[in-house]
Motif scaffolding. Structure first.
Motif, PDB file in Angstrom:
ATOM      1  N   GLY A  50       4.805 -27.734 -62.420  1.00  0.00           N
ATOM      2  CA  GLY A  50       4.081 -28.984 -62.645  1.00  0.00           C
ATOM      3  C   GLY A  50       4.436 -30.098 -61.690  1.00  0.00           C
ATOM      4  N   ALA A  51       4.796 -29.747 -60.459  1.00  0.00           N
ATOM      5  CA  ALA A  51       5.142 -30.762 -59.461  1.00  0.00           C
ATOM      6  C   ALA A  51       3.892 -31.509 -59.003  1.00  0.00           C
ATOM      7  CB  ALA A  51       5.825 -30.106 -58.262  1.00  0.00           C
ATOM      8  N   PRO A  52       4.045 -32.723 -58.479  1.00  0.00           N
ATOM      9  CA  PRO A  52       2.886 -33.504 -58.023  1.00  0.00           C
ATOM     10  C   PRO A  52       2.369 -33.048 -56.670  1.00  0.00           C
ATOM     11  CG  PRO A  52       4.917 -34.732 -57.638  1.00  0.00           C
ATOM     12  CD  PRO A  52       5.310 -33.471 -58.372  1.00  0.00           C
ATOM     13  N   GLU A  53       1.229 -33.622 -56.276  1.00  0.00           N
ATOM     14  CA  GLU A  53       0.631 -33.434 -54.948  1.00  0.00           C
ATOM     15  C   GLU A  53       0.264 -31.977 -54.660  1.00  0.00           C
ATOM     16  OE1 GLU A  53       2.676 -35.339 -51.770  1.00  0.00           O
ATOM     17  OE2 GLU A  53       3.088 -37.159 -52.915  1.00  0.00           O
ATOM     18  N   LEU A  54      -0.232 -31.288 -55.692  1.00  0.00           N
ATOM     19  CA  LEU A  54      -0.608 -29.895 -55.494  1.00  0.00           C
ATOM     20  C   LEU A  54      -1.867 -29.737 -54.651  1.00  0.00           C
ATOM     21  CD1 LEU A  54       0.044 -28.477 -59.076  1.00  0.00           C
ATOM     22  CD2 LEU A  54       1.401 -28.039 -57.022  1.00  0.00           C
ATOM     23  N   ASP A  55      -2.778 -30.712 -54.725  1.00  0.00           N
ATOM     24  CA  ASP A  55      -4.062 -30.564 -54.048  1.00  0.00           C
ATOM     25  C   ASP A  55      -3.927 -30.479 -52.535  1.00  0.00           C
ATOM     26  OD1 ASP A  55      -3.192 -33.190 -54.075  1.00  0.00           O
ATOM     27  OD2 ASP A  55      -5.225 -34.023 -54.043  1.00  0.00           O
ATOM     28  N   ILE A  56      -2.824 -30.984 -51.974  1.00  0.00           N
ATOM     29  CA  ILE A  56      -2.670 -30.973 -50.522  1.00  0.00           C
ATOM     30  C   ILE A  56      -2.493 -29.558 -49.992  1.00  0.00           C
ATOM     31  CG2 ILE A  56      -0.150 -31.203 -50.423  1.00  0.00           C
ATOM     32  CD1 ILE A  56      -2.763 -33.016 -48.220  1.00  0.00           C
ATOM     33  N   PHE A  57      -2.006 -28.643 -50.821  1.00  0.00           N
ATOM     34  CA  PHE A  57      -1.789 -27.271 -50.357  1.00  0.00           C
ATOM     35  C   PHE A  57      -3.108 -26.598 -49.979  1.00  0.00           C
ATOM     36  CE2 PHE A  57       2.161 -28.088 -52.552  1.00  0.00           C
ATOM     37  CZ  PHE A  57       3.106 -27.422 -51.800  1.00  0.00           C
ATOM     38  N   GLY A  58      -4.193 -26.905 -50.700  1.00  0.00           N
ATOM     39  CA  GLY A  58      -5.491 -26.342 -50.366  1.00  0.00           C
ATOM     40  C   GLY A  58      -5.943 -26.733 -48.970  1.00  0.00           C
ATOM     41  N   THR A  59      -5.614 -27.953 -48.567  1.00  0.00           N
ATOM     42  CA  THR A  59      -5.938 -28.406 -47.215  1.00  0.00           C
ATOM     43  C   THR A  59      -5.167 -27.596 -46.183  1.00  0.00           C
ATOM     44  OG1 THR A  59      -6.392 -30.652 -47.980  1.00  0.00           O
ATOM     45  CG2 THR A  59      -5.889 -30.377 -45.640  1.00  0.00           C
ATOM     46  N   TYR A  60      -3.881 -27.395 -46.437  1.00  0.00           N
ATOM     47  CA  TYR A  60      -3.064 -26.633 -45.493  1.00  0.00           C
ATOM     48  C   TYR A  60      -3.574 -25.201 -45.344  1.00  0.00           C
ATOM     49  CZ  TYR A  60       0.275 -30.458 -46.353  1.00  0.00           C
ATOM     50  OH  TYR A  60       0.881 -31.679 -46.485  1.00  0.00           O
ATOM     51  N   LEU A  61      -3.922 -24.573 -46.463  1.00  0.00           N
ATOM     52  CA  LEU A  61      -4.431 -23.201 -46.421  1.00  0.00           C
ATOM     53  C   LEU A  61      -5.769 -23.135 -45.694  1.00  0.00           C
ATOM     54  CD1 LEU A  61      -3.631 -22.225 -50.125  1.00  0.00           C
ATOM     55  CD2 LEU A  61      -2.346 -21.518 -48.094  1.00  0.00           C
ATOM     56  N   SER A  62      -6.630 -24.119 -45.945  1.00  0.00           N
ATOM     57  CA  SER A  62      -7.957 -24.137 -45.324  1.00  0.00           C
ATOM     58  C   SER A  62      -7.875 -24.278 -43.818  1.00  0.00           C
ATOM     59  CB  SER A  62      -8.791 -25.278 -45.903  1.00  0.00           C
ATOM     60  OG  SER A  62      -8.975 -25.117 -47.287  1.00  0.00           O
ATOM     61  N   GLU A  63      -6.946 -25.091 -43.328  1.00  0.00           N
ATOM     62  CA  GLU A  63      -6.831 -25.308 -41.892  1.00  0.00           C
ATOM     63  C   GLU A  63      -6.413 -24.046 -41.156  1.00  0.00           C
ATOM     64  OE1 GLU A  63      -4.220 -28.632 -41.462  1.00  0.00           O
ATOM     65  OE2 GLU A  63      -5.763 -30.090 -41.992  1.00  0.00           O
ATOM     66  N   LEU A  64      -5.825 -23.106 -41.872  1.00  0.00           N
ATOM     67  CA  LEU A  64      -5.472 -21.831 -41.276  1.00  0.00           C
ATOM     68  C   LEU A  64      -6.575 -20.783 -41.439  1.00  0.00           C
ATOM     69  CD1 LEU A  64      -1.769 -21.598 -42.496  1.00  0.00           C
ATOM     70  CD2 LEU A  64      -2.543 -22.067 -40.161  1.00  0.00           C
ATOM     71  N   LEU A  65      -7.261 -20.789 -42.582  1.00  0.00           N
ATOM     72  CA  LEU A  65      -8.132 -19.674 -42.956  1.00  0.00           C
ATOM     73  C   LEU A  65      -9.628 -19.906 -42.784  1.00  0.00           C
ATOM     74  CD1 LEU A  65      -6.483 -18.347 -46.244  1.00  0.00           C
ATOM     75  CD2 LEU A  65      -6.235 -17.460 -43.915  1.00  0.00           C
ATOM     76  N   LEU A  66     -10.083 -21.147 -42.857  1.00  0.00           N
ATOM     77  CA  LEU A  66     -11.527 -21.384 -42.914  1.00  0.00           C
ATOM     78  C   LEU A  66     -12.056 -21.912 -41.584  1.00  0.00           C
ATOM     79  CD1 LEU A  66     -11.973 -23.007 -46.444  1.00  0.00           C
ATOM     80  CD2 LEU A  66     -12.155 -20.597 -45.779  1.00  0.00           C
ATOM     81  N   PRO A  67     -13.215 -21.411 -41.137  1.00  0.00           N
ATOM     82  CA  PRO A  67     -13.825 -21.929 -39.912  1.00  0.00           C
ATOM     83  C   PRO A  67     -14.192 -23.403 -40.040  1.00  0.00           C
ATOM     84  CG  PRO A  67     -14.841 -19.852 -40.575  1.00  0.00           C
ATOM     85  CD  PRO A  67     -13.980 -20.289 -41.717  1.00  0.00           C
ATOM     86  N   VAL A  68     -14.311 -24.057 -38.915  1.00  0.00           N
ATOM     87  CA  VAL A  68     -14.743 -25.456 -38.894  1.00  0.00           C
ATOM     88  C   VAL A  68     -16.114 -25.563 -39.551  1.00  0.00           C
ATOM     89  CG1 VAL A  68     -15.413 -27.378 -37.401  1.00  0.00           C
ATOM     90  CG2 VAL A  68     -13.446 -25.947 -36.793  1.00  0.00           C
ATOM     91  N   GLY A  69     -16.239 -26.505 -40.463  1.00  0.00           N
ATOM     92  CA  GLY A  69     -17.519 -26.747 -41.109  1.00  0.00           C
ATOM     93  C   GLY A  69     -17.814 -25.874 -42.301  1.00  0.00           C
ATOM     94  N   TRP A  70     -16.923 -24.928 -42.629  1.00  0.00           N
ATOM     95  CA  TRP A  70     -17.157 -24.037 -43.757  1.00  0.00           C
ATOM     96  C   TRP A  70     -16.941 -24.810 -45.055  1.00  0.00           C
ATOM     97  CZ3 TRP A  70     -15.336 -18.278 -43.830  1.00  0.00           C
ATOM     98  CH2 TRP A  70     -15.785 -17.655 -45.004  1.00  0.00           C
ATOM     99  N   SER A  71     -17.987 -24.951 -45.848  1.00  0.00           N
ATOM    100  CA  SER A  71     -17.888 -25.705 -47.104  1.00  0.00           C
ATOM    101  C   SER A  71     -18.041 -24.815 -48.336  1.00  0.00           C
ATOM    102  CB  SER A  71     -18.949 -26.807 -47.152  1.00  0.00           C
ATOM    103  OG  SER A  71     -20.248 -26.253 -47.026  1.00  0.00           O
ATOM    104  N   ASP A  72     -18.460 -23.564 -48.131  1.00  0.00           N
ATOM    105  CA  ASP A  72     -18.734 -22.674 -49.259  1.00  0.00           C
ATOM    106  C   ASP A  72     -17.497 -21.842 -49.581  1.00  0.00           C
ATOM    107  OD1 ASP A  72     -20.024 -21.325 -51.267  1.00  0.00           O
ATOM    108  OD2 ASP A  72     -20.984 -19.879 -49.916  1.00  0.00           O
ATOM    109  N   SER A  73     -16.444 -22.498 -50.045  1.00  0.00           N
ATOM    110  CA  SER A  73     -15.220 -21.800 -50.390  1.00  0.00           C
ATOM    111  C   SER A  73     -14.450 -22.607 -51.422  1.00  0.00           C
ATOM    112  CB  SER A  73     -14.344 -21.588 -49.151  1.00  0.00           C
ATOM    113  OG  SER A  73     -13.103 -21.013 -49.509  1.00  0.00           O
TER     114      SER A  73
END
Length: 271
Positions: free
Chosen positions: A125-148
């Motif tokens: 239950g630590a804070p600031e969990l939502d930032i991890f999704g950004t970090y994962l996306s910058e590695l895995l998702l193409p530029v402009g990919w919104s359907d994920s």
């Protein structure tokens, strides 16, 4: 400096020195940047120095060596940090900060480390969990990919599906690129030429400005090209950014960069 904790000025000088050396192709001071972060992170006798701390993390993401990242992984996987209480600011901030550096480092096999830390932080239950999704996306998702779902914090009943989604996408990218030890940005081999092509042909979305910020965050330090004009036009348009990227692609210098390798101001960072 009144109001500043002891060592403040000296730590800034050490960061400036490390940057100056890295801009000339000398990355031997990267370890000192990590030490500056540790010193600035705060303890019972000295408060956190937020600006130095955050700048050290960003610098590490761009110039840190493999040895730096191995040390950082050991630190956040140590029992006293990993098992820290959800209210332990120092341990939990170190985890999110280091994961930010891992995402900028961009080596693909850092992703399971980030995902593991996300899961551990979520379980307690630590804070600031939502930032991890950004970090994962910058590695895995193409530029402009919104359907994920990857950028979004999943509800409890979808956590297992979310973890499977991330690892399935990770396996896809590893298969596409042929290795888990290559450096990537937005699911492609890290390359200033690839970044420049995306800057030249931005995808028209409501998040265009944010996407250009993310592209600049990697393109500018890799090449050393001043990208201040990306966002100075009034009214703002992406045309100035495209012009800078087009000039780079047309230059002889662009051919010197090897896809999948890390650079800082045009100097290759040793693996």
């Amino acid at each position: 400096m009144p109001g500043r904790p002891p060592g403040h000025a000296g730590r800034w000088r050490r960061l400036y020195d490390a940057l100056d050396r890295a801009m000339r192709g000398d990355f031997t001071a990267a370890g000192d940047v990590l030490e500056v972060y540790r010193e600035s992170h705060g303890n019972e006798d000295e408060p956190v120095d937020y600006w130095i701390e955050w700048n050290a993390i960003i610098i590490l993401g761009h110039i840190g060596t493999v040895e730096c990242f191995r040390d950082m992984r050991r630190e956040i996987e140590a029992p006293d940090v990993r098992g820290a209480d959800r209210h332990d600011y120092y341990a939990n901030t170190k985890i999110t900060d280091y994961c930010r550096a891992f995402s900028l480092w961009g080596r693909l096999d850092a992703l399971p480390v980030i995902l593991d830390q996300y899961l551990n932080q979520r379980m307690k239950g630590a804070p600031e969990l939502d930032i991890f999704g950004t970090y994962l996306s910058e590695l895995l998702l193409p530029v402009g990919w919104s359907d994920s779902m990857i950028p979004d914090e999943p509800p409890a009943d979808m956590l297992e599906d979310y973890l499977n989604l991330v690892m399935d996408r990770y396996d896809e990218v590893v298969a596409e690129l042929g290795s888990e030890t290559v450096h990537v940005a937005f699911s492609e081999l890290l390359s200033p030429r690839t970044l420049a092509r995306h800057i030249c042909a931005p995808i028209e979305t409501p998040y265009l400005r944010h996407e250009l910020i993310c592209l600049r965050e990697r393109f500018e330090p890799m090449t050393g090209i001043d990208c201040t004009d990306f966002f100075t036009s009034d009214p703002w348009t992406p045309l100035a950014a495209a012009a800078i990227a087009e000039d780079f692609l047309a230059s002889d210098a662009s051919a010197r960069f090897e896809d999948g390798a890390r650079y800082f101001f045009g100097h290759r960072i040793p693996d």
